[in-house]
Design an enzyme around this catalytic site. Structure first.
Site, PDB file in Angstrom:
ATOM      1  CG  MET A 313      39.872  29.578  12.275  1.00 60.51           C
ATOM      2  SD  MET A 313      41.643  29.757  12.565  1.00 60.51           S
ATOM      3  CE  MET A 313      41.941  28.481  13.768  1.00 60.51           C
ATOM      4  CG  ASP A 334      26.177  21.936  -2.999  1.00 58.79           C
ATOM      5  OD1 ASP A 334      26.907  21.361  -3.816  1.00 58.79           O
ATOM      6  OD2 ASP A 334      25.034  22.375  -3.263  1.00 58.79           O
ATOM      7  CB  VAL A 390      28.789  30.209  12.216  1.00 60.65           C
ATOM      8  CG1 VAL A 390      27.644  29.340  12.707  1.00 60.65           C
ATOM      9  CG2 VAL A 390      28.524  31.678  12.490  1.00 60.65           C
ATOM     10  CD  GLU A 391      33.322  31.302  18.304  1.00 62.63           C
ATOM     11  OE1 GLU A 391      34.070  31.487  19.252  1.00 62.63           O
ATOM     12  OE2 GLU A 391      33.357  30.250  17.628  1.00 62.63           O
ATOM     13  CE  LYS A 396      31.171  27.560  17.754  1.00 67.44           C
ATOM     14  NZ  LYS A 396      32.070  26.904  16.807  1.00 67.44           N
ATOM     15  CB  SER A 418      38.049  32.021  19.040  1.00 69.24           C
ATOM     16  OG  SER A 418      36.912  32.786  18.693  1.00 69.24           O
ATOM     17  CG  HIS A 439      41.092  28.574  20.370  1.00 67.96           C
ATOM     18  ND1 HIS A 439      41.661  29.651  21.013  1.00 67.96           N
ATOM     19  CD2 HIS A 439      40.670  29.028  19.161  1.00 67.96           C
ATOM     20  CE1 HIS A 439      41.578  30.713  20.224  1.00 67.96           C
ATOM     21  NE2 HIS A 439      40.985  30.351  19.104  1.00 67.96           N
ATOM     22  CG  ASN A 442      43.906  32.452  10.660  1.00 73.28           C
ATOM     23  OD1 ASN A 442      44.302  31.584   9.899  1.00 73.28           O
ATOM     24  ND2 ASN A 442      43.454  33.611  10.239  1.00 73.28           N
ATOM     25  CG  ASN A 489      40.854  35.008  21.301  1.00 70.40           C
ATOM     26  OD1 ASN A 489      41.787  35.569  20.732  1.00 70.40           O
ATOM     27  ND2 ASN A 489      40.141  34.055  20.722  1.00 70.40           N
TER      28      ASN A 489
END
Length: 701
Positions: A313, A334, A390-391, A396, A418, A439, A442, A489
């Protein structure tokens, strides 16, 4: 009459389309009558040696027929008679004895393209806005002004089928290659080049185009038609009639005289034009137009952005902003990650280069807009920051705290979550007015829909600026109230989950996928789960289960697959095993099933998967997550591929009848439990003899 201007200079007539009080030219019945009168004038003036058809609109030749007029037509006979009047006008243009030259500098679509096919010559500007297409298929119809008849004769059967059956767009260079254009040049050369071409046309010295004599060769045509039919059957559901009817019309008219051919075309067009499928797709077209104007222009629109997160995403969002904005900064952990990110973003540009939608130089200029940082430098200079990490709610929140300490006060912070509630994510954000959910779906480069989810304190100014940004990037945003899973969703996951419950009880992976694909979905629920990733589906299902409890249980097979690391196409094994382009049902998954021996009829498979979505969608209206049923239809079509010719999820529900759906849900509730408990709104709509089109008063508050 001032929509079309006629000028005669040195025996050359120039007819210029310039519709009053309109940004674009379109062919209404009124305009066509005006056009006919001017053609009569030209026909009766023997001093005129050539006719040039032009447009005064910037970047527009003719955008097509007036769709509102098509939408109003309800009777086949009325459509047929209207078409025959148009044919009379276009035939008059075609039968003029003088050279007729269309100069196309801008969009020439649908009926506009059919008009220029009736000219002897077409000259195109190489302006990047010069695009030609027959987009009628996307409205559930096909070219009805003899486009199916004239196009094959001009550019050959294979090329004509490709344009008509897909609705694809071609630029000036491609049009010239196909034979749609007799000459192309830069618009700056118009005065000299067009004048020169007109003189050649008068003296008959224009190089002759290819004559497609093979149209008369029936055996070869039969091969082409059979191949086209197989191509349609592989990609297009049989319930969507327009491309199949178009193919049959071309087949039936390929070697007929024009007079007979137009009657066949008009008869079949008339049937489609009054069909429910076409009305549904025209309604969707107008909604799409409306949503793409749903913002107020600002003096300083967002011109740069920072993206955190470089998964699938994140990379999609980086690509989008590099294409449309002035500057994109990537925050990476990095510096060694930078090359890999740029490489993956480049792959999307490579496809655009390959399909000739962009040159290599243009792609490199876009990629040069991307910069990166390891340590949040320069954040104060950016208008918009979006995370696609990451969800995980806690991770977050930590990220927002870090961003807020470094960004400017007017900077907008967005999350691409999402499924996590925006209110929860905003709980520790200091500047809540500038925080919201954005949102994307994809793959970002292909999916037009974006859900925009404000928190309780997000300012109207922030929402407007984000809408302006997204629409300028070619996306269609919708405003959604805050809840776990938002709209798409929240409605889609129960459908995927239900397919898994059906699999646990009986039937096979391929069978369930095929039944749902036959219904009209672009892919079956298990193919979709493998494409998205079983791990992502499981995590979203977990969040929804935590929020909605027993109404959204997780099928045990999904949990087993997640634990067994059978995560879908990316691991070469999910519901299917993948070997190159081949896939077959994964025996490891079927071995996990217990008591999988119940016979489940196709009708029940469809009803359980689709009705559970309708029920959840009605709850979204009941809770005012959105207040317009048409927005849910649009979201499910553009976000999940729900068949547009069915009008969208709730339009389909209206068609089936809410009483029938309610009865089925109650039956399934008795058999399978509370996940099928009908919503209060659905019950109320049935009791009040309303549906999702007429019953707004029952949910708006």
């Amino acid at each position: 009459m001032s929509n079309i201007i006629l000028e005669i200079n040195q025996n050359i007539a120039t007819l210029t389309f310039d519709l009053e009080n309109e940004k674009i030219n379109k062919l209404s019945f009124e305009i066509l009558k005006e056009f006919k009168e001017i053609l009569n004038t030209i026909e009766n003036d023997s001093s005129i040696k050539a006719l040039v058809i032009d447009s005064a609109k910037k970047d527009i030749f003719i955008a097509g027929a007036d769709i509102k007029e098509i939408e109003k037509l309800k009777d086949e006979k009325d459509v047929y008679e209207a078409l025959m009047e148009v044919h009379e006008i276009f035939n008059k243009l075609e039968n003029l004895t003088i050279p007729t030259i269309a100069y196309i500098n801008g969009a020439c679509m649908g009926g506009g393209l059919e008009l220029v096919l009736a000219c002897k010559y077409r000259v195109l500007s190489t302006n990047e806005k010069t695009k030609l297409a027959f987009p009628e298929i996307k409205l559930g119809i096909f070219p009805g002004f003899a486009g199916t008849i004239r196009a094959p004769k001009l550019i050959g059967l294979v090329n004509a089928l490709d344009l008509i059956l897909t609705g694809k767009t071609v630029d000036a260079k491609k049009a010239y290659k196909l034979g749609l254009a007799d000459m192309i040049f830069d618009d700056a050369q118009k005065e000299f080049m067009l004048d020169s071409f007109v003189k050649k046309a008068i003296y008959g010295t224009v190089n002759k185009k290819t004559n497609f004599k093979l149209l008369n060769y029936a055996p070869l045509n039969e091969i082409v038609f059979n191949k086209a039919l197989k191509g349609l059957e592989a990609k297009v559901n049989k319930d969507f009639k327009a491309p199949y009817v178009a193919l049959e019309v071309i087949k039936a008219t390929i070697n007929k005289e024009l007079e007979d051919a137009i009657k066949i075309e008009a008869k079949e067009f008339a049937k489609l034009a009054v069909s429910k499928e076409s009305k549904n797709m025209i309604k969707l077209f107008f909604l799409f137009e409306k949503l793409n104007k749903n913002y107020t222009k600002t003096q300083n629109p967002i011109s740069n952005a920072i993206v955190l997160g470089n998964g699938i995403m994140g990379k999609g969002i980086i690509w989008l902003f590099s294409k449309y904005l002035k500057d994109v900064r990537i925050k990476i952990r990095d510096i060694s990650q930078a090359n890999e990110i740029i490489k993956d973003v480049s792959k999307i540009y490579d496809y655009l280069i390959k399909t000739r939608k962009m040159t290599k130089n243009e792609a490199e200029l876009k990629l040069n807009k991307i910069s990166y940082t390891e340590n949040f430098t320069g954040f104060k200079n950016f208008d918009f920051i979006i995370e696609a990490i990451v969800e995980d709610e806690n991770i977050k929140k930590q990220t927002y705290a870090q961003i807020e300490s470094l960004t400017n006060e007017s900077g907008i912070i967005a999350t691409n979550t999402s499924s996590i509630s925006i209110e929860k994510l905003a709980s520790e954000v200091k500047n809540k007015e500038n925080f919201l959910g954005v949102h994307f779906f994809n793959p970002v480069n292909l999916m037009p829909l974006v859900e925009v989810i404000p928190n309780a304190n997000t300012s109207k100014e922030t929402i407007n600026k984000v809408f302006e940004l997204l629409i300028s990037c070619g996306k269609t945003p919708i405003l959604v109230g805050d809840c776990a899973g938002f709209i798409v969703n929240r409605i889609l996951l129960p459908y995927m989950n239900e397919a898994a419950f059906i699999l646990e009880q009986g039937s096979k992976i391929e069978k369930i996928d095929n039944v749902i694909k036959d219904f009209g979905m672009p892919m079956g629920p298990f193919t979709l789960a493998d494409t998205v990733g079983v791990d992502i589906g499981y995590k979203v299902a977990t969040i929804l289960n935590e929020s909605y409890g027993s109404r959204m249980p997780i099928a045990s097979i999904i949990e087993k697959m997640y634990n067994a690391k059978l995560l879908g196409a990316k691991t070469k094994a999910g519901f299917y095993e993948y070997a190159g382009r081949d896939k077959y049902a994964n025996s490891h998954v079927t071995s996990m099933l217990e008591n999988n021996n119940k016979i489940i009829e196709d009708e029940e498979i469809v009803q359980r998967c689709i009705y559970i979505m309708i029920n959840e969608a009605s709850r979204c209206l009941e809770e005012n997550i959105v207040t317009d049923a048409a927005i849910i239809d649009f979201a499910m079509i553009t976000g999940t591929g729900f068949p547009p010719y069915k009008g969208g999820l709730l339009s389909y529900a209206n068609e089936i009848g809410l009483k029938n759906i309610l009865e089925s849900l109650r039956k399934f509730e008795k058999e399978y439990g509370s996940r099928f408990t009908p919503s209060n709104l659905l019950i109320k709509l049935v009791e009040e003899y309303e549906d999702f089109e007429t019953g707004e008063a029952l949910w708006k508050h």
